[in-house]
Design an enzyme around this catalytic site. Structure first.
Site: not given
Length: 188
Positions: A10, A37, A130
């Site tokens: 990300s 993301h 994540d």
């Protein structure tokens, strides 16, 4: 023999991913799946940006896209990217994971279940965790796991979370990651 390279990142990861793809030769034999993301409701130019630097063809995944060696596949905004039966991708609008969709964890977990020790799982930089659970699952199922060194990014939440979740095979900077991927793909 490795068949799939799954990459998640990300914040701060785009320059790293671009550099890695630019360094891989046009005859790189692994399929590559990428999740980052991306905000919902916007068109993404990520595939086009990566296609400009890569010698490999790059495309945004559509549901049921077949997995082909030597191709780069990018998750579209607001869809989880999953691997089905080692031979195709699927898209899902299941609930966000850690407030994000697409989720790095979803890609890594499904890729690990499909490919086991034929998978290379790679996480780069990021501003949330994540990817940590996905890396743990990949490692558990025998995949090669590589994480960007937290010292090599300003966005170290993801690398730190990965280090806390799993004893990855390699903690590396960008040049070391490229060398590992080339060795795994037997680059000329």
């Amino acid at each position: 023999m490795y068949k799939l390279l799954a990459i998640g990142f990300s914040a701060g990861g785009m320059p790293l991913a671009s550099g890695i793809l630019a360094a891989l030769p046009g005859d790189y034999p692994l399929a590559i799946a990428i999740v980052t993301h991306l905000p919902a409701g916007q068109d993404s130019v990520l595939a086009e940006m990566l296609d400009r630097v890569s010698s490999l063809p790059v495309a945004m995944v559509i549901d049921k896209t077949p997995i082909q060696p030597g191709h780069v596949y990018v998750a579209p905004p607001d869809y989880h990217l999953l691997v089905e039966n080692r031979n195709r991708f699927a898209l899902s609008i299941d609930a966000p994971v850690l407030s994000v969709r697409p989720s790095i964890d979803v890609l890594l977990e499904t890729a690990a279940e499909a490919f086991e020790d034929s998978l290379i799982a790679l996480t780069l930089s990021g501003a949330n965790s994540d990817g940590a659970c996905g890396m743990a699952r990949a490692h558990e199922l025998g995949a090669m796991t590589i994480a960007l060194s937290p010292l090599k990014t300003d966005f170290r939440t993801l690398p730190d979370a990965v280090m806390a979740a799993v004893d990855v095979d390699y903690i590396a900077d960008q040049d070391e990651i490229i060398a590992l991927l080339c060795a795994a793909g037997e680059c000329a």
